[in-house]
Structure formats: C-alpha cells, structure tokens
Design an enzyme around this catalytic site. Structure first.
Site, mmCIF file in Angstrom:
data_model
loop_
_atom_site.group_PDB
_atom_site.id
_atom_site.type_symbol
_atom_site.label_atom_id
_atom_site.label_comp_id
_atom_site.label_asym_id
_atom_site.label_seq_id
_atom_site.Cartn_x
_atom_site.Cartn_y
_atom_site.Cartn_z
ATOM 1 N N ARG A 59 -58.675 34.573 39.899
ATOM 2 C CA ARG A 59 -57.807 33.540 39.289
ATOM 3 C C ARG A 59 -57.210 33.947 37.946
ATOM 4 O O ARG A 59 -56.066 33.615 37.668
ATOM 5 C CB ARG A 59 -58.490 32.165 39.273
ATOM 6 C CG ARG A 59 -59.658 31.966 38.433
ATOM 7 C CD ARG A 59 -60.654 31.061 39.090
ATOM 8 N NE ARG A 59 -61.480 31.883 39.973
ATOM 9 C CZ ARG A 59 -61.947 31.520 41.125
ATOM 10 N NH1 ARG A 59 -61.716 30.325 41.567
ATOM 11 N NH2 ARG A 59 -62.679 32.336 41.833
ATOM 12 N N THR A 60 -57.976 34.655 37.122
ATOM 13 C CA THR A 60 -57.428 35.019 35.807
ATOM 14 C C THR A 60 -56.237 35.961 35.979
ATOM 15 O O THR A 60 -55.199 35.809 35.335
ATOM 16 C CB THR A 60 -58.523 35.673 34.935
ATOM 17 O OG1 THR A 60 -59.634 34.782 34.894
ATOM 18 C CG2 THR A 60 -58.052 35.930 33.525
ATOM 19 N N LYS A 87 -60.421 59.456 37.558
ATOM 20 C CA LYS A 87 -60.327 60.904 37.298
ATOM 21 C C LYS A 87 -60.790 61.219 35.879
ATOM 22 O O LYS A 87 -60.622 62.332 35.398
ATOM 23 C CB LYS A 87 -58.880 61.378 37.480
ATOM 24 C CG LYS A 87 -58.332 61.151 38.872
ATOM 25 C CD LYS A 87 -56.894 61.643 38.943
ATOM 26 C CE LYS A 87 -56.211 61.193 40.224
ATOM 27 N NZ LYS A 87 -54.768 61.395 40.161
ATOM 28 N N ARG A 109 -58.681 42.986 30.851
ATOM 29 C CA ARG A 109 -60.052 42.577 31.201
ATOM 30 C C ARG A 109 -60.866 43.856 31.316
ATOM 31 O O ARG A 109 -60.452 44.809 31.989
ATOM 32 C CB ARG A 109 -60.069 41.808 32.512
ATOM 33 C CG ARG A 109 -61.487 41.660 33.029
ATOM 34 C CD ARG A 109 -61.623 40.661 34.125
ATOM 35 N NE ARG A 109 -61.472 39.310 33.626
ATOM 36 C CZ ARG A 109 -61.840 38.228 34.304
ATOM 37 N NH1 ARG A 109 -62.362 38.355 35.498
ATOM 38 N NH2 ARG A 109 -61.664 37.036 33.803
ATOM 39 N N HIS A 137 -63.910 35.087 26.454
ATOM 40 C CA HIS A 137 -62.883 34.848 27.472
ATOM 41 C C HIS A 137 -62.026 33.700 26.931
ATOM 42 O O HIS A 137 -62.113 32.568 27.387
ATOM 43 C CB HIS A 137 -63.574 34.461 28.780
ATOM 44 C CG HIS A 137 -62.692 34.448 29.994
ATOM 45 N ND1 HIS A 137 -61.321 34.579 29.930
ATOM 46 C CD2 HIS A 137 -62.998 34.304 31.308
ATOM 47 C CE1 HIS A 137 -60.827 34.525 31.163
ATOM 48 N NE2 HIS A 137 -61.826 34.351 32.011
HETATM 49 C C1 NCD Z 1 -65.037 33.817 34.694
HETATM 50 C C2 NCD Z 1 -65.087 35.245 34.194
HETATM 51 O O1 NCD Z 1 -64.569 36.147 34.824
HETATM 52 O O2 NCD Z 1 -65.676 35.400 33.150
HETATM 53 N N1 NCD Z 1 -64.160 33.603 35.736
HETATM 54 C C3 NCD Z 1 -62.855 33.450 35.483
HETATM 55 O O3 NCD Z 1 -62.279 34.106 34.639
HETATM 56 N N2 NCD Z 1 -62.236 32.515 36.203
HETATM 57 C C4 NCD Z 1 -66.360 33.294 35.009
HETATM 58 C C5 NCD Z 1 -67.218 34.030 35.958
HETATM 59 O O4 NCD Z 1 -66.881 35.102 36.454
HETATM 60 O O5 NCD Z 1 -68.291 33.520 36.211
#
Ligand code: NCD
Length: 311
Positions: A59-60, A87, A109, A137
């Site tokens: 989703r992110t 690599k 990320r 986050h």
């Molecule tokens: C979260 C994450 O990746 O930190 N999910 C997200 O971004 N929707 C929470 C999780 O992975 O539990």
C-alpha cells in the site's frame, strides 16, 4: 503560500505542530480532488520523483506512486531485489546514478533505521522516508492522525491506544510522536518482550491488560506482528499472542462504548485482529488507505513546491 519547516520528510520527530496542521489542511483539499470525476491536478508537472523500495511494500508504494501521478509528476520506480543492488552497488551510488537522470525527489523505504536521514546528508535531493527499518514511518502516522481527527475531531485529550509489536514497529514510534504533538493521551499495550526499553521516555503509559486499555481508549491502533524482524521467539505462539493481545469481536462487545479500530496493514488475520473486527464498521482501515493517498499528495505537493526547479 505557507511552507513546511523542513526540506525533507525524514520523521515526525523533525516536524513542528504547524507542519502537521499544514499537511492536514492540504490533504483535505486533495481528498476533495481525488473524489472528483477528474482526479488529477497539474501542480507538479515539472517534477520527477523516484520511488526506491529496498523492502517489500504494497500500500505505501502504490499510494506514493498514485499520489505522484495525481499531481502530474513524472515517476520512476526502483525495487532493490530487481536491481544492481544484488551486484553489490551501495545506496549512495545507486542514488547518485538516479540523480544523474535529473530526479528532484526521492521516496525511500529501507530496512536500516536512519537510511533516509543518511541519504539526505549525502545527496542533493529532497528525501521522503517511506519507512526506515524499525525507526519511523512518518506518512503512515500522518494518515493515521488525519483519520482519527476526521472521526474524533481535535485530538487534544483524546485517548489513543497502540497495541502489539511496539518494539519492531516504525508505525508505533511515528504515531507516538504525532499523537503526543497533537495533545492526545497515548497508552501502549504489548507483551513486555515487545516493548522498547526507552518507552517511558516517550511520554506514554503502559499496560499489559488489553481489556483495561480497550475500556480506557477512544481508538485503538492494532499493530502487525513483525515476524520478518524477529530473529528469536518473542512470545510462545500466535495462539497465545491472540489470546492475550488480539482484538476479537467478543472483546469489543464487552466494552462500555464503541471505539474506533485502526490497522496499518498488511493484516495478520486471526493473530492481532480477527476478520470479524477488521471487516466491521468500527474498523476504519480502508479510510486510512484513502486518506493515505490525500496525505501523500499533500506531503509531495508541499515539499515539491519548495524546490527551486525553475532556476
Ligand atoms: C507498515 C510498515 O510497512 O511499516 N505498513 C504500511 O506501511 N502500510 C506496517 C507493517 O508492515 O506492519
């Protein structure tokens, strides 16, 4: 035009209360835009954004990409597992190669806490932290706080519980910073083995009694058990975890009042939350996803408008 006090979004820790209000105000405008028949605005036509994902995400990643496209930015995507990282290329080399393509903004990320911060010191580009290991986050905390305000109004004095794997959760830390800044009263509930040692320094209270916490709060954010970050066993079994810290319908029914239920996703159905609760009217999980798009449009728009790309 009002501006953010920061040039990057690295964590909630670096923001001021006015930044949160400006992001929420801007998100409300974009929420109206994404519900129109024509969902796109030309605001960031001159901006190119690279999404760098060194960790899995559904989703992110989709939310950031769609937010960028709704603002008419040009978008390139990079997934570490399909790239030259395998690599042996370093993070800074990868990013400098991407910046040579004249990219203005990087959404990253990464499994290492501090990766976004490190990058902001190494390269000349606007950096957005989309989750750095167990650290922060920020966009998730902003969308969670926005979703709570939408339902509960001003969060000053509101009681918010965060339940589950606080130790490994970047969602928990960013939520604590944001909720405290907005004046909420925050309580965490988890097995002792899943609590960070510095929890007392964050200005939150703790209880291991889930029913007491649920009876106390106006809303509960149920965290996912982060199995992928556990190299040892933090609790005996999923069954025991859900018996003590899982949210089920029987528990909700016994409460004195109706509370809101949040979950950042992805859900471990039957572990931290049952399907019956996750799919109930009290759960605002899909509102969180919708608001996430508006919040990310606001973040990218505000940071993008602060870039001097015409010079
Ligand atoms: C979260 C994450 O990746 O930190 N999910 C997200 O971004 N929707 C929470 C999780 O992975 O539990």
């Amino acid at each position: 035009m009002k501006k953010l006090s920061v040039a990057h979004l690295l964590g909630i820790k670096y923001l001021q209360l006015e930044d949160l209000h400006l992001i929420f105000e801007t998100a409300t405008h974009f929420k109206e835009v994404i519900n129109r028949p024509i969902k796109k605005v030309p605001s960031l036509r001159d901006i190119t954004v690279a999404n760098l994902f060194y960790e899995n995400s559904t989703r992110t990643k989709l939310s950031f990409e769609l937010a960028e496209k709704r603002l008419s930015a040009d978008v390139i995507n990079f997934s570490a597992n399909q790239s030259s990282v395998s690599k042996g290329e370093t993070l800074v080399d990868t990013v400098n190669n991407i910046l040579a393509l004249k990219v203005d903004m990087i959404v990253i990320r990464h499994p290492n806490p501090g990766a976004a911060h490190f990058l902001s010191k190494q390269v000349d580009s606007c950096i957005i932290n989309a989750g750095d290991g167990t650290h922060e986050h920020p966009s998730q905390a902003l969308l969670d706080a926005y979703s709570l305000i939408e339902r509960l109004g001003d969060l000053q004095g509101k009681r918010i519980a965060i339940v589950g794997d606080v130790l490994h959760s970047r969602v928990a830390l960013s939520n604590i910073y944001a909720l405290k800044m907005l004046g909420a009263d925050v309580k965490v509930c988890a097995p002792k083995s899943l609590l960070p040692k510095h929890i007392n320094s964050l200005g939150v209270t703790y209880s291991s009694d889930l029913m007491r916490v649920l009876n106390w709060c106006d809303a509960v954010n149920m965290l996912r058990v982060q199995n992928e970050r556990m190299d040892l066993s933090y609790f005996p079994s999923d069954r025991e975890y859900s018996q003590n810290f899982g949210l089920n319908y029987e528990r909700l029914k016994k409460l004195r009042k109706e509370i809101l239920v949040l979950h950042p996703g992805p859900i471990n159905r039957g572990v931290e939350i049952t399907s019956e609760v996750a799919d109930s009217d009290q759960a605002i999980i899909l509102d969180q996803v919708e608001n996430g798009l508006a919040i990310r449009m606001a973040i990218i728009y505000l940071l993008g408008s602060q870039l001097n790309i015409s010079e």
